[in-house]
Structure formats: structure tokens, C-alpha cells
Design a protein around this motif. Sequence first.
Motif, PDB file in Angstrom:
ATOM      1  N   TYR A 452      38.692  45.449  35.128  1.00  0.00           N
ATOM      2  CA  TYR A 452      37.982  45.533  36.407  1.00  0.00           C
ATOM      3  C   TYR A 452      37.744  44.120  36.917  1.00  0.00           C
ATOM      4  N   GLU A 453      38.172  43.882  38.138  1.00  0.00           N
ATOM      5  CA  GLU A 453      37.958  42.585  38.782  1.00  0.00           C
ATOM      6  C   GLU A 453      36.973  42.735  39.925  1.00  0.00           C
ATOM      7  N   LEU A 454      36.192  41.691  40.143  1.00  0.00           N
ATOM      8  CA  LEU A 454      35.307  41.616  41.307  1.00  0.00           C
ATOM      9  C   LEU A 454      35.506  40.231  41.907  1.00  0.00           C
ATOM     10  N   ASP A 455      36.267  40.187  42.995  1.00  0.00           N
ATOM     11  CA  ASP A 455      36.612  38.920  43.633  1.00  0.00           C
ATOM     12  C   ASP A 455      35.688  38.708  44.832  1.00  0.00           C
ATOM     13  N   ARG A 456      34.687  37.861  44.653  1.00  0.00           N
ATOM     14  CA  ARG A 456      33.756  37.523  45.731  1.00  0.00           C
ATOM     15  C   ARG A 456      33.827  36.019  46.016  1.00  0.00           C
TER      16      ARG A 456
END
Length: 757
Positions: A452-456
Motif C-alpha cells: 500500500y502506497e500513500l503518495d502525498r
Amino acid sequence: MSEQGKGSASASTSAPAPGSDTYKGWLFKWTNYLKGYQRRWFVLSNGLLSYYRTQAEMAHTCRGTINLATAHIDTEDSCNIVLSSGGRTYHLKASTEVERQRWVTALELAKAKAIRMMNDQSDDSGDEEPTSQSDRSEIQGTLKILVSKLDDLSTCNDLIAKHGAALQRSLSELEGLKVPVEGGEKIKAVNERATLFRITSNAMINACRDFLDLAETHSRRWQRALQYEREQRTHLEETIEQLAKQHNSLERAWREAPTLVSSAPSAPTTNKGSVRPHKEEASDEDEDTEYFDAMEDSPAFITVTATESTQHRRSQSNLSGASGGQPNDWNQDDHMSPSCNDVSGKELQPRRQRRSRIPDKPNYSLNLWSIMKNCIGKELSKIPMPVNFNEPLSMLQRLTEDLEYHELLDKAARCESSLEQMCLVAAFSISSYSTTVHRTAKPFNPLLGETYELDRLEEFGYRSLCEQVSHHPPAAAHHVISQRGWTLWQEITIASKFRGKYLSIMPLGAIHLQFHSSGNHYVWRKVTSTVHNIIVGKLWIDQSGDIEIVNHRTKETCQLKFSPYSYFSRDVPRKVTGVVADSGGQAHYILSGTWDDKIESSKILQSSRGGSGSEGKQKTVYQTLSPKLLWKKYPLPENAENMYYFSALALTLNEPEDGVGLTDSRLRPDQKLMEDGRWDEANSEKQRLEEKQRAVRRRREAEASDAVDEGREYEGYQPLWFHQRRDSVTGETNFVYKGGYWESKERQDWSMCPDIF
């Protein structure tokens, strides 16, 4: 299959004798008409009979459990045992009749003990009033009757002894007479029987006396328990009465407060809105100082000991703040370094509009007990559960939710003082629990290799990546890097146990946080989460335990204590307290608040030795500045109660993203179906995915077995984006990010990703 063939193998047991708490051994269990009886390892413990294929399986896989408290035990023939409880029936066979009898004895004793325990629990959990005086009189009357009966038995014993002695004398005289040899033998036999009768009667009297002593002992124990319950009830009534009085006094103080403000218009006020005392109220202390008791063994005993004038000033300040005054947070803090609040050079990027709703949770009813009764004592991650108990997020996404208050780390990265930085890091570690107060549902167990990636990066300057690196035990690796001066990484293994009434969730593994400019390296671990009322009542969650945050560069520490909820405690629920100390152990900041609302910090000015505490220990009194707000929880979105109580961040975690890896949790079909409200289809997909994963695991096990047979080395499963390395700070071996993910995303090359969905 012949009966002889069914019972030919050895069924010897290595267990203690029947009657002990645990009994183990081999028995043959009927499986089906094709396989007949199969040899299984049975374990009898705490009123539960469980079985395994082998003794080695006891560590991880239980094949079945039956509760003896409600079971019927029957014996068909010399070697068979039949156990039935509800709709489940076990047909068992022992190798010999003696072995069968040992098991039957052990089962009967365990069943009786289980029934007693169940009755005791039902008695303890009742709402009956304490035993009345008439009940106590009845107990005393029963004991008197027992004593009188024992006296009657003693009288009978004396008579038996008297007549027995006379009988023996008569028999001895008969032996002295000249009688035929056959008559003498008869008289001798009668004499021996009379002696045995006397011995037996004495044994009976002794047994009756032991019974009376036991009854008297239990009577005293019952009376002590009754007295304790009465004292507890009295204490509870006094506490409630005291709370009612405090409530009334607070209401009066609130009603009188505006009058106090208006009656002193000439009193000068500070820039924070608090009223200065008149000359006759002046003291040697600064008006913004408060006093806290220091912590001896843990941060659980911080108590405010402010004087009456201080309390008066605090109430005035609070009233001013409520009517539009500025809150005392760290943004306008006068005892923090300016660098912590400096935002120069940080241009705010326009934020992408993200979703703020998901479909409402369907209202499906489900019998929890019918599913959970066979799960007692098992590892939660190994229990096949329907999605009805889940929320539409995976454990990797729950781990990513720790970043909801990432701005605390952004602010900490700008701090020049490492002690002030420690306060913000402590607030960040506490903030990760704020989303759990209503979140009692279980997240999806990630599949092996799931990511799971969260690109912010454009919005908040950070990128986060999680990967499931192990399935048994379940372990996830997490790596976050921020352009605003910090990097966070962790490997978390979730150990969970279902205890019948509550569920304990124990995260294992360390969390690392490093700031780029200073090199400060912080390490801490999570506390235990407990979900209560699993079977009956409304589910609620609690956090309890201690956290020690260590800055390994400066050796500064922060000791945090999460106080467990107690009905009889006068503290606020979900309380957290802490102390920040330098490398020499000298305290500099006091932390206080709750893990579901806010955390405040108070700078210590000086300390002095105070009076003795409740345990006789002399306490240290800290003189501090007024508390400053470190962190406050964001309010939940509108209609959150129908959206699994998700926070604003959680609502966006399953939002579709372009270009994510093929193993990303957003692409998991059962989770997406559940979020859309199609739970029946989600259950079918969940079973399909789990069976697919089991088939892959069996194939790997077969390959490993073939490699061993051929003398080759077998590498086994290796995560795609993380590898194991020994940590130079803690000395532990854990999974750390090896790079390559974001480069693959930029190239859109996911050819190395396994097909897990």
C-alpha cells in the motif's frame, strides 16, 4: 475396515494422571467411512477438549475444540468414547480398556469442574443484592445442625467402641474355652471383622470432622467476600455522592463566574485574559505557574495541586478563551523556540480535492457467538472470518493512518531544542491511537506480498510505502520519507488472542524516526489494545501500557503511561501522562491529556520535595508554566457513524489512484466489494483469495521439501521492496526499505509484482 485394524497403533499417553489440570494423549478419532479412525493428539485443559494431527501442531493449528461443560459423555463398548455437544459429536477410540477408563475419568472430572466454574461465573456476574442478615443466619444455622449431627456421630462412635470392646472381650474369653478347632477359627474371624468395623467407624468420624472443618473454613471465606463486596458498594456510593456534590459546586461556580468578572472591572488583565489578584491575594508564586506531582514508578500519578487563587485565575482564563480569546497552543507559545513555529520558505501547494464520503455501512445482522465459540485460544490471524466483522481497509492502511497528524513531525523537524522536539514526537506517538476509539472492526489481513502506497508528496511533502513481508506470523514493513526533514520506518507484527470476553491486540516491533538536520534518532514501541464485550454488550476499545521514547543521539527520554479504564477510578477515561527528561534524568516537561482528544505540555520551572504519597514514598512537586496545547484530534466527518467511523484521511485511503503497484490494497477485490456494500460477494472473493494464497504456500512448501531431498538450498519467499538488516541502534534484525518502488512507479514497470489478486 476391521475394528482390530482401527485400533492397532499405539495410543499411549504422556499425560499426568486424571484429575490434574491438563491431560494429554493419543486417541483414535472417527473421520469418515473412507479413512475410518485416524490417530490424533488430544489435549484436555480448562474444561476444553482440543485435538491436533500431531503434537507439533499444538503451537499453531487446532483442528477442533469441544466444551465439556455442555457435553454428554457416553461409552459404547470397552474402548469407545462418544462426546456430543450441541450439533457436534466426536467418536473416539482408545487402544485399551484401561486407557479408555483413564480418559473417561479425566473427562468426567473436567466436566464437573467446568460446570462448577460456569456456575461460579454466572453467580459472580449476577446483579443480586448482597447476602442479607437472614441469609447469614441461615448459614450459621446450617453449621449448628452440622455440629449437632457430628456430636451424634461421635456418640455413636463411642457406643460402637464400647460395644466393640465388650464384643472383643467376649470373643477372647470364647477363644480361651475348649472348643473344636473349627469353632476357634470362626471366633478368630469374627474378632478380626469386629476390629475392622471399629477402624472403619473411626475413619468415618474423622471424615465427618474434616467435612465440618472444611465447611467452617468456607463459611469464613464467604463472610470475608461478603464483607468486601459491602465495603466496595459503600465506597461506590460515597464516590457517586462526592461526584454529585462536585457537580453541584461546579454548576454554582459556573453560574457565579460572570458575576465575579463584572464585579471587578478595575482589575488589570494579562494579555491572555486572566484576572490579576488584588494586593491582599498576592503570593510569591508567578500567576502562570502550576504544580504537578512528579512520577515515581510511572507517569500515572500526575496530580494538579494548584492553589485556590490559581484555580480562580484558570477559570477566568477559560471563560475568556470560550468567548473568543486565543487558545494557548504552541503556535503562540512563549516558552518554545521560534524555530518550531517558523514556516518561512514553506510554500503551501494547492491540495487535490479528495473524496469525503463512502457508501453507508449496510445493516446486516450476524450471530457472533456461533462463529467465535470455536475460536477460543486461537491466533486471530488464523481464524477464517466473514467480512461482517471487518472494515473495508487492510492492516497496511491502518498502519498508514499513523501519519494523520504528520504536521507534528514537520513542526518537530524545525525545532532547535531536542527536548521540545521530544514533546512533539511524544504527541505524534499518542495521536496514532485517536482513530481507534470507535474503530472496533477488524481490518483485512493483508495477503503475502500485498502493498500500500500513500503518495502525498505534492500536498504534504511525504511518501509512504507498506508491504506485507510475512504471513505467519503476520508482519508488515513500513517506510515514510518526508521532504520536510524526517524519515520514519517500522516493522510491526500483530499478536492477538481471543480470550472469550475480550480481545487483546499486541503490536510487536520498534518504530524508528530520524530527523535529517539534527540526526536525532527516536525509537519507541506501541501499547496493547483491548477490545471488550466481544460476546455480550457494546464493543469498546481501550489502550493500556507504557511507552518509552528514547533519543539515541542525546539519550533523552520520554516516559508515557496509558492508564487502563477502571469503573472505580476518579481519573478521566483514556488518560495519558508523561515526563520528558534529559540524559541525566532531570525532568523538563510534563505531558498530560487523553489519547482520544488532546495532549498538553507544561514546562517545568523548578522542583521540590513534597509530602509522602499513598504508598509512603516522598513525592517531588514540579512547579510549571501553564499547559500549552501540543495536539488536538480533528473532528470526525459528517455521518461518520455510518461510514465505519472513518477519519477524513481513512475515507481517502481506498480512493482509486493512477499508476499504483499491481499488489496495492486499493486493487483488492473483496475489500472494494465490501466498501461498495456488496458483502455476500465480498465474502466469496475473500474465500477465493485466501484459498489462492494457501495453494501458493503449499507449492512453496513442496518446493522446499524437494530441495531438502535433493540437497539444494531453498531461499524461500523474499519481499519485493524490503530486505532484512540488523539495526545499528537497537541491535534487532528487521525489514527496511531497499528502494526501487517509486522508480518503478515512475517507469510504470510492475513486471516483478506477483499475481496475488
